[in-house]
Each structure stands twice: as C-alpha cells, then as structure tokens.
Scaffold this motif. Structure first.
Motif, mmCIF file in Angstrom:
data_model
loop_
_atom_site.group_PDB
_atom_site.id
_atom_site.type_symbol
_atom_site.label_atom_id
_atom_site.label_comp_id
_atom_site.label_asym_id
_atom_site.label_seq_id
_atom_site.Cartn_x
_atom_site.Cartn_y
_atom_site.Cartn_z
ATOM 1 N N MET A 30 0.821 -1.205 0.000
ATOM 2 C CA MET A 30 0.000 0.000 0.000
ATOM 3 C C MET A 30 0.861 1.263 0.000
ATOM 4 O O MET A 30 0.559 2.236 -0.696
ATOM 5 N N GLY A 34 1.024 4.260 -2.846
ATOM 6 C CA GLY A 34 0.896 5.663 -2.467
ATOM 7 C C GLY A 34 2.096 6.486 -2.912
ATOM 8 O O GLY A 34 1.953 7.582 -3.461
ATOM 9 N N LEU A 121 -5.166 10.867 -2.107
ATOM 10 C CA LEU A 121 -5.155 9.408 -2.243
ATOM 11 C C LEU A 121 -3.803 8.832 -1.837
ATOM 12 O O LEU A 121 -3.739 7.812 -1.141
ATOM 13 N N LEU A 125 -3.331 6.171 1.230
ATOM 14 C CA LEU A 125 -2.748 4.847 1.003
ATOM 15 C C LEU A 125 -1.505 4.632 1.851
ATOM 16 O O LEU A 125 -1.321 3.560 2.437
ATOM 17 N N TYR A 128 -2.698 4.138 5.420
ATOM 18 C CA TYR A 128 -3.207 2.775 5.617
ATOM 19 C C TYR A 128 -2.046 1.787 5.742
ATOM 20 O O TYR A 128 -2.058 0.890 6.601
ATOM 21 N N GLY A 129 -1.056 1.930 4.855
ATOM 22 C CA GLY A 129 0.071 1.007 4.887
ATOM 23 C C GLY A 129 0.850 1.097 6.180
ATOM 24 O O GLY A 129 1.213 0.075 6.779
#
Length: 208
Positions: A30, A34, A121, A125, A128-129
């Motif tokens: 992820m 990104g 975005l 990302l 999240y990673g």
C-alpha cells in the motif's frame, strides 16, 4: 523488562509470524502504491520516504535503493530500545518496500492524475500502509522508529510526531521540487499523519 516489541508468541494479543508476514507485505504494498502516485505527480512526502524521494529527484538514483540506505543508521535505536523482533520486522518491511518500489515501474504505471486527488489518495494509502505495519509492531524505519518509540514510552501520538518532522522535510524539499508541488505535498502529509493520529490507538488495538 522485555518490551512488547520483542514478543513473537501467537496469542489473543500477539500476532503469529504468518499474520505478521501478511501485515508487513500488505502494508509495504500500500505504501508503494501511495509513493508511486506522489512520485508520478512530482510530489514528496515526509519521513525517510520523503528524504529518499528528495535524493532521487536530485540525483536520479532509484528511490527504493536510496530509501534502504537512509534507514540503515536508525536500526541501532530499534535494536537497543524496541527489541529484536521489532527491528527484524522493520528491516523486512523496508526491504519489501525497496524491492516493490524498484519493480513498480515495470508492472504498474499511471496516466493522468488530478493533483489534489493524487495528494489525498497518496496520503491515505501511505497512512493505511503504515497503520498496518504499526499494528504488527513494525515500521518503515527512520522517523517511524522514533515515532513509535516516543508513543510507546511517552504516550506521544505517532502521527503528530511524524507530522512535525514531515513538515521540516517538506520545507527542505523546496530545493528540488516546484513550490506548487510542495503545497500539494503538504496536503498529502497532513492527510497521512492525521489519519495515523486518529486511527493508531494502542489502547484500542492491543495485538502486537
């Protein structure tokens, strides 16, 4: 006393090695996506990943290799303060990210991307990673190691610590990137670190 970062047992509150492997690989993947969005738009980010992008823009060197090299000095802190399990998992996460970013241009390319959408975005990302890695007691080295150490020892939110450092790194990036790109980069960094500040709560997620 043994740090929680040093436990490998698979219990209700500790991940198994297979669970750690899944979390580390997913988190690195992820973050790779990104970073590829940010790099495609000529943006930067914070932390050691941001430093790697800055060096890559300035020299033309592969960002994955630069990222790996920048992280090497930080492993001393990880070993002495956070334990071998954390250090090994962080080393593996960094290695995964380095390999994935090196391979990314061959297997994943982007077309036209709106700058604001790309900044948001990319930040989400990467956030999240990093969250996946933090929840498996790993990081992507550098600032991440310091942020997790301060959160573990002093209770400082990792996202806010990283945001402060990231803003300094973004200020340095004015030397190699367009000012408009830096503005979008700041948007991405704020999105990323606020995401971590809100969602990375050890008192809510206690598995290590």
């Amino acid at each position: 006393m043994t740090s929680g970062f040093g436990r490998w047992s698979a219990t209700a509150t500790h991940h198994s090695p297979l669970e750690d492997a899944q979390g580390i690989l997913t988190g690195a993947l992820m973050v790779t996506i990104g970073l590829s969005i940010l790099a495609h738009l000529g943006f930067v980010t914070g932390g050691t990943a941001g430093l790697a992008l800055i060096v890559s823009y300035a020299t033309g060197w592969n960002v994955g290799i630069v990222f790996f090299l920048i992280n090497l000095p930080f492993y001393g802190l990880a070993i002495t303060r956070l334990g071998w399990a954390f250090t090994i998992k962080t080393f593996l996460a960094v290695a995964c990210l380095s390999v994935l970013t090196a391979l990314q241009p061959e297997y994943f390319t982007l077309g036209a991307v709106n700058p604001l959408v790309g900044a948001v975005l990319g930040g989400v990302l990467i956030g999240y990673g990093l969250l996946a890695l933090y929840r498996h007691r790993a990081s992507l080295g550098g600032v991440g190691i310091l942020a997790i150490y301060l959160q573990d020892r002093l209770g400082w939110k990792a996202g806010l610590t990283q945001l402060a450092v990231d803003l300094v790194i973004l200020a340095v990036s004015f030397a190699v990137a367009d000012p408009v790109a830096i503005v979008y980069s700041i948007v991405g960094a704020v999105v990323l670190n606020l995401w971590l500040a809100v969602n990375h709560r050890p008192d809510r997620y206690i598995a290590a």
